[in-house]
Design a protein around this motif. Structure first.
Motif, PDB file in Angstrom:
ATOM      1  N   PRO A  38       0.824  -1.212   0.000  1.00 11.86           N
ATOM      2  CA  PRO A  38       0.000   0.000   0.000  1.00 11.86           C
ATOM      3  C   PRO A  38       0.856   1.259   0.000  1.00 11.86           C
ATOM      4  O   PRO A  38       1.908   1.314   0.636  1.00 11.86           O
ATOM      5  CB  PRO A  38      -0.800  -0.129   1.299  1.00 11.86           C
ATOM      6  N   ALA A  39       0.409   2.244  -0.745  1.00 11.35           N
ATOM      7  CA  ALA A  39       1.156   3.507  -0.820  1.00 11.35           C
ATOM      8  C   ALA A  39       0.927   4.319   0.452  1.00 11.35           C
ATOM      9  O   ALA A  39      -0.211   4.502   0.890  1.00 11.35           O
ATOM     10  CB  ALA A  39       0.698   4.296  -2.039  1.00 11.35           C
ATOM     11  N   ASN A  40       2.011   4.797   1.049  1.00 12.10           N
ATOM     12  CA  ASN A  40       1.938   5.630   2.251  1.00 12.10           C
ATOM     13  C   ASN A  40       2.863   6.831   2.081  1.00 12.10           C
ATOM     14  O   ASN A  40       3.931   6.726   1.462  1.00 12.10           O
ATOM     15  CB  ASN A  40       2.360   4.827   3.486  1.00 12.10           C
ATOM     16  N   ASN A 255      -3.886  13.426  15.282  1.00  9.92           N
ATOM     17  CA  ASN A 255      -3.092  14.371  14.499  1.00  9.92           C
ATOM     18  C   ASN A 255      -2.338  13.714  13.342  1.00  9.92           C
ATOM     19  O   ASN A 255      -1.594  14.392  12.632  1.00  9.92           O
ATOM     20  CB  ASN A 255      -2.088  15.083  15.416  1.00  9.92           C
ATOM     21  N   ILE A 256      -2.507  12.421  13.145  1.00  8.55           N
ATOM     22  CA  ILE A 256      -1.770  11.718  12.093  1.00  8.55           C
ATOM     23  C   ILE A 256      -2.600  11.684  10.819  1.00  8.55           C
ATOM     24  O   ILE A 256      -3.765  11.290  10.836  1.00  8.55           O
ATOM     25  CB  ILE A 256      -1.417  10.288  12.534  1.00  8.55           C
ATOM     26  N   ASP A 257      -1.991  12.083   9.735  1.00  7.85           N
ATOM     27  CA  ASP A 257      -2.668  12.075   8.435  1.00  7.85           C
ATOM     28  C   ASP A 257      -3.008  10.639   8.038  1.00  7.85           C
ATOM     29  O   ASP A 257      -2.207   9.721   8.240  1.00  7.85           O
ATOM     30  CB  ASP A 257      -1.765  12.716   7.380  1.00  7.85           C
ATOM     31  N   SER A 258      -4.186  10.447   7.468  1.00  3.86           N
ATOM     32  CA  SER A 258      -4.640   9.106   7.115  1.00  3.86           C
ATOM     33  C   SER A 258      -3.799   8.459   6.028  1.00  3.86           C
ATOM     34  O   SER A 258      -3.891   7.243   5.806  1.00  3.86           O
ATOM     35  CB  SER A 258      -6.104   9.151   6.672  1.00  3.86           C
ATOM     36  N   SER A 259      -2.975   9.228   5.333  1.00  2.00           N
ATOM     37  CA  SER A 259      -2.138   8.658   4.276  1.00  2.00           C
ATOM     38  C   SER A 259      -0.867   8.021   4.815  1.00  2.00           C
ATOM     39  O   SER A 259      -0.114   7.411   4.062  1.00  2.00           O
ATOM     40  CB  SER A 259      -1.759   9.753   3.267  1.00  2.00           C
ATOM     41  N   LYS A 260      -0.616   8.162   6.114  1.00  2.00           N
ATOM     42  CA  LYS A 260       0.594   7.595   6.717  1.00  2.00           C
ATOM     43  C   LYS A 260       0.315   6.209   7.291  1.00  2.00           C
ATOM     44  O   LYS A 260      -0.779   5.940   7.797  1.00  2.00           O
ATOM     45  CB  LYS A 260       1.117   8.517   7.827  1.00  2.00           C
ATOM     46  N   ALA A 261       1.289   5.341   7.199  1.00  2.00           N
ATOM     47  CA  ALA A 261       1.206   4.035   7.852  1.00  2.00           C
ATOM     48  C   ALA A 261       1.509   4.226   9.336  1.00  2.00           C
ATOM     49  O   ALA A 261       2.415   4.983   9.703  1.00  2.00           O
ATOM     50  CB  ALA A 261       2.198   3.060   7.237  1.00  2.00           C
ATOM     51  N   VAL A 262       0.751   3.554  10.176  1.00  2.00           N
ATOM     52  CA  VAL A 262       0.916   3.698  11.628  1.00  2.00           C
ATOM     53  C   VAL A 262       1.148   2.318  12.240  1.00  2.00           C
ATOM     54  O   VAL A 262       0.356   1.388  12.038  1.00  2.00           O
ATOM     55  CB  VAL A 262      -0.320   4.353  12.271  1.00  2.00           C
ATOM     56  N   LEU A 277       3.241 -11.802  25.973  1.00  2.00           N
ATOM     57  CA  LEU A 277       3.101 -11.326  24.610  1.00  2.00           C
ATOM     58  C   LEU A 277       2.420  -9.963  24.652  1.00  2.00           C
ATOM     59  O   LEU A 277       1.506  -9.743  25.448  1.00  2.00           O
ATOM     60  CB  LEU A 277       2.280 -12.321  23.785  1.00  2.00           C
ATOM     61  N   GLN A 278       2.857  -9.045  23.784  1.00  2.00           N
ATOM     62  CA  GLN A 278       2.431  -7.657  23.866  1.00  2.00           C
ATOM     63  C   GLN A 278       1.577  -7.222  22.680  1.00  2.00           C
ATOM     64  O   GLN A 278       1.505  -7.902  21.654  1.00  2.00           O
ATOM     65  CB  GLN A 278       3.683  -6.764  23.964  1.00  2.00           C
ATOM     66  N   TYR A 279       0.952  -6.072  22.832  1.00  2.00           N
ATOM     67  CA  TYR A 279       0.076  -5.469  21.820  1.00  2.00           C
ATOM     68  C   TYR A 279       0.871  -5.100  20.571  1.00  2.00           C
ATOM     69  O   TYR A 279       1.951  -4.516  20.657  1.00  2.00           O
ATOM     70  CB  TYR A 279      -0.566  -4.215  22.417  1.00  2.00           C
ATOM     71  N   LEU A 280       0.318  -5.429  19.404  1.00  2.00           N
ATOM     72  CA  LEU A 280       0.931  -5.070  18.123  1.00  2.00           C
ATOM     73  C   LEU A 280      -0.173  -4.839  17.104  1.00  2.00           C
ATOM     74  O   LEU A 280      -1.075  -5.674  16.949  1.00  2.00           O
ATOM     75  CB  LEU A 280       1.854  -6.202  17.643  1.00  2.00           C
ATOM     76  N   ALA A 281      -0.118  -3.717  16.408  1.00  2.00           N
ATOM     77  CA  ALA A 281      -1.123  -3.417  15.384  1.00  2.00           C
ATOM     78  C   ALA A 281      -0.489  -2.535  14.313  1.00  2.00           C
ATOM     79  O   ALA A 281       0.314  -1.648  14.612  1.00  2.00           O
ATOM     80  CB  ALA A 281      -2.333  -2.719  16.003  1.00  2.00           C
ATOM     81  N   LEU A 282      -0.856  -2.792  13.063  1.00  2.00           N
ATOM     82  CA  LEU A 282      -0.313  -2.048  11.923  1.00  2.00           C
ATOM     83  C   LEU A 282      -1.453  -1.635  11.000  1.00  2.00           C
ATOM     84  O   LEU A 282      -2.200  -2.479  10.504  1.00  2.00           O
ATOM     85  CB  LEU A 282       0.680  -2.927  11.154  1.00  2.00           C
ATOM     86  N   ARG A 283      -1.558  -0.314  10.787  1.00  2.00           N
ATOM     87  CA  ARG A 283      -2.531   0.215   9.831  1.00  2.00           C
ATOM     88  C   ARG A 283      -1.758   0.812   8.656  1.00  2.00           C
ATOM     89  O   ARG A 283      -1.133   1.850   8.783  1.00  2.00           O
ATOM     90  CB  ARG A 283      -3.397   1.293  10.505  1.00  2.00           C
ATOM     91  N   ASP A 284      -1.797   0.103   7.520  1.00  2.00           N
ATOM     92  CA  ASP A 284      -1.002   0.548   6.372  1.00  2.00           C
ATOM     93  C   ASP A 284      -1.834   0.691   5.100  1.00  2.00           C
ATOM     94  O   ASP A 284      -1.288   0.756   3.995  1.00  2.00           O
ATOM     95  CB  ASP A 284       0.157  -0.425   6.115  1.00  2.00           C
ATOM     96  N   GLY A 285      -3.155   0.727   5.240  1.00  2.00           N
ATOM     97  CA  GLY A 285      -4.012   0.871   4.074  1.00  2.00           C
ATOM     98  C   GLY A 285      -4.562  -0.428   3.550  1.00  2.00           C
ATOM     99  O   GLY A 285      -5.419  -0.423   2.665  1.00  2.00           O
TER     100      GLY A 285
END
Length: 733
Positions: A38-40, A255-262, A277-285
């Motif tokens: 995905p484009a970020n 405050n993070i632009d939706s076009s950025k991967a988080v 085991l710990q929390y992990l999440a990736l939003r990349d589109g």
């Protein structure tokens, strides 16, 4: 007629099993990363400490909502000690390999490091470099920031711990830096983090330290041995602190632009008592789902060393050579893509709970297994030394066989117990141990009932055990990856395939099955026997060594040696130095061939076998071998090595002087005796070339000896003594 049918059925069954272990892995769905990432417009990493999925719920709405929009997983934060301190997680992101921030004698630093300007205080930075001077992974501090700078990527850090990840070799942070004071009110801290992020939001990569939920326990840090017995610590008291971190997360996310991967990750443990085991999440589109990485090959499970290559991949950059992680991506083909976010979170919480309660079950299980095996072996030895085996009554032998059958069924029972969600009960560890005992009793009873038909209950147990380990490995090691005899993910060991203890169990079971198979087919001629032997060896090597199944680099060589010795013994040939050299070359050659074939595969499915072959190309193989050798000798304290050596010398001395009196020979004439010789050679070979210390010979003793005694004694029960037959014949005349 029955014997003739068996002579035909056994070779056909062996060849069918060989065909299955080749075909079944090819039929499994394979994970594939997106063809076009995905484009970020940039990447934002929001790191924190001490947030497992069990603390995420309705009162942490930002953590929950972000997970509903993202790819999610459990994160293994293991570096070197039983638990990982906050600084260690960020330093590992800096180097891309496991990096220590403290030793066993030093408590975790609860306050962030001091940063003067953009310089990490020299005293602290120097201490970390000295602490990792003998780190076998040879971390290169600053390699992450240097790679980003060389690629022309702008960077920024908010918070002192975030600055650790972007510090160069001398501790100077590259890019922009914004400090957020600790100790403020929750609302003030959240506002300060949001304001600081807005000031650096234009950078290609922004790292933000949201803070730490960490218990300042007065108890000493757990060692690996303590963790194998002690239950998990109570982190309910950290719930309020996690809610503050959730507020910080929400303030920055707004405050993070939706076009950025988080990427949101809890990068260290909540205390020094229990690894979680710990929390992990990736939003990349991409679509929400479970995260996947080649480093664990388990849906919804990543390692802290995966964060660096993931970030680089999101920025369009290649992985850094020499690092040990692999990129994370959302994989809908591995998990159920129709599952809701709540179902995915529930599955992650359940996996974390299973791992959490498996760890303290390891010690009690090993003690129970060892005590039962030791009692049986001691009893069998005393019975054998008091009188010849032929004078031991059939009733006594049957009692011994029954007891041994229960003991050798325990390994398979420990894996099969994971088919039942015992970790969800009110008393997980006692329930698990009771479940193992019950399953072992059932397997032993089944083996005795079926075994009576062919006079081989030991073969039935060996078949069940080998099949359990093999089938589980073929279908992704779901039973093995969180188990008492395998590994627990929070320990950062083996996440897939077959690890050392199950390997020994599987290898000895396959050897015994081969002995029985050859005993049946040898009357059909040497060619049928040799084909059967080679097919059984191929099954064992493919299951254990194939990158798609066992992925065990240190397993095929001992298997080749063990099966070669078995074939040599059964064919009545003498051992020569030339034969030994040929077997050694073949063993090493097969291991390298498997590694080469794995190296040819795409990077996203390549295992540590292919990575080792790459290290040969890069000239780093010697460092890897040295690290493994160090682990071999440091896996147990040196006094244990001394005790083991003394015991070995005493046994050999006794055998040399006293064994002939009891009819014990180093040159056995029976098939089972020859199989035992091959088993000993296999175990010793595996011990020398693997890195698990005394685990391999220990498992070889507590599993192998009862298994062979079961086979030997039941053979005597089912086949009347020749002398007895002769006496009966004389009396009749």
């Amino acid at each position: 007629m029955a014997k003739l049918k068996a002579q035909v059925a056994v070779p056909l069954a062996v060849l069918a099993a060989l065909a299955l272990v080749i075909a079944l892995p090819l039929m499994r769905a394979r994970p594939t990363p997106p063809a076009q990432p995905p484009a970020n417009t940039g990447v934002v990493v929001l790191g924190m400490t001490g947030v497992p999925w069990e603390l995420v719920g309705a009162d942490t709405p930002n953590l929950l909502q972000f997970a509903q929009q993202a790819g999610v997983g459990n994160l293994v934060v293991k570096t070197f000690l039983t638990t990982t301190c906050p600084d260690g997680g960020w330093l590992t992101l800096n180097t891309g390999v496991r990096t220590a921030s403290t030793d066993q004698q030093t408590a975790c630093a609860l306050t962030p490091p001091r940063v003067s300007g953009r310089q990490i205080v020299a005293e602290q930075w120097t201490q970390w470099q000295q602490l990792n001077a003998e780190n076998g992974y040879q971390p290169q501090f600053g390699i992450f920031s240097r790679t980003l700078a060389d690629a022309g990527k702008s960077t920024a850090a908010v918070g002192a711990r975030a600055a650790l990840a972007l510090a160069d070799a001398d501790g100077t942070m590259s890019g922009q830096y914004r400090e957020v004071k600790v100790g403020q009110s929750p609302a003030t801290t959240a506002a300060a983090l949001a304001a600081a992020y807005r000031e650096v939001a234009d950078a290609d990569l922004v790292l933000v330290d949201l803070g730490a939920a960490f218990a300042n326990s007065e108890l000493p840090a757990n060692t690996g041995l303590n963790a194998a017995f002690s239950g998990p610590s109570d982190i309910a008291s950290l719930h309020e602190r996690v809610k503050e971190l959730d507020t910080n997360l929400g303030a920055v996310l707004a405050n993070i632009d939706s076009s950025k991967a988080v990427l949101v990750a809890s990068m260290a443990d909540a205390d020094e008592q229990t690894a979680r085991l710990q929390y992990l999440a990736l939003r990349d589109g991409s679509y929400p789902g479970m995260l996947y990485t080649a480093s664990t090959r388990q849906a919804g499970l990543g390692q802290i060393t995966d964060l660096q290559p993931t970030i680089l991949g999101l920025l369009g950059l290649p992985e850094i050579p020499g690092t040990t992680g692999a990129p994370l991506w959302v994989e809908s083909g591995i998990s159920d893509s129709s599952a809701s976010a709540e179902q995915r979170i529930a599955a992650l919480t359940d996996t974390a709970a299973r791992a959490l309660y498996t760890r303290p079950a390891v010690g009690p299980f090993y003690i129970g297994f060892t005590v039962l095996a030791a009692v049986f072996i001691s009893w069998a030895a005393m019975m054998r030394l008091r009188r010849p085996t032929t004078e031991i009554s059939a009733r006594t032998k049957l009692i011994g066989v029954t007891a041994a059958a229960v003991v050798v069924s325990l390994p398979a029972a420990s894996f099969l117990a994971n088919l039942v969600p015992w970790w969800r009960t009110a008393a997980p560890v006692p329930i698990f141990l009771a479940l193992c005992a019950l399953i072992a009793l059932l397997l032993a009873a089944l083996a005795l009932v079926i075994g009576r038909q062919g006079g081989a209950p030991a073969a039935v147990i060996a078949a069940i055990t080998a099949a359990t380990i093999a089938i589980d490995a073929i279908y992704g090691s779901r039973l093995h990856s969180i188990s008492v005899l395998g590994d627990q993910p929070q320990s950062g060991g083996r996440f897939y395939g077959i690890s050392n203890a199950p390997f020994v169990i599987f290898a000895l079971a396959m050897l015994l099955l081969t002995v029985y198979a050859l005993k049946i087919v040898r009357q059909r001629g040497n060619i049928v026997a040799i084909v059967t032997l080679l097919a059984m060896a191929a099954i064992a090597i493919i299951v254990d060594g194939s990158p798609a199944i066992g992925a065990d680099f240190g397993g095929p060589p001992p298997l080749i040696v063990g099966f070669a010795v078995l074939g040599l013994c059964l064919l009545g040939r003498r051992f020569t130095a030339r034969f030994g050299a040929l077997v050694a070359v073949a063993a090493g050659g097969v291991a390298l061939l498997i590694a080469f074939l794995d190296w040819l595969r795409p990077a996203h499915v390549r295992t540590h076998l292919g990575m080792f072959f790459q290290s040969l190309i890069d000239g780093e193989a010697a460092r890897v071998v040295a690290r493994k050798a160090t682990q071999l000798f440091t896996a147990v304290p040196w006094p244990v090595w001394i005790v083991a050596l003394v015991v070995l010398i005493a046994v050999l001395f006794w055998w040399r002087l006293r064994a002939p009196r009891y009819g014990l020979s180093l040159r056995p004439s029976t098939d089972l005796g020859l199989g035992a010789v091959a088993g000993v050679v296999l175990v010793l070979t595996a011990f020398v070339i693997n890195d698990s210390g005394l685990v391999i010979p220990f498992i070889g003793v507590v599993f192998g000896i009862p298994l062979w005694i079961t086979a030997y004694w039941y053979q005597q029960i089912s086949a009347p003594d020749v002398a007895t037959q002769s006496n009966n014949s004389s009396a009749a005349n």
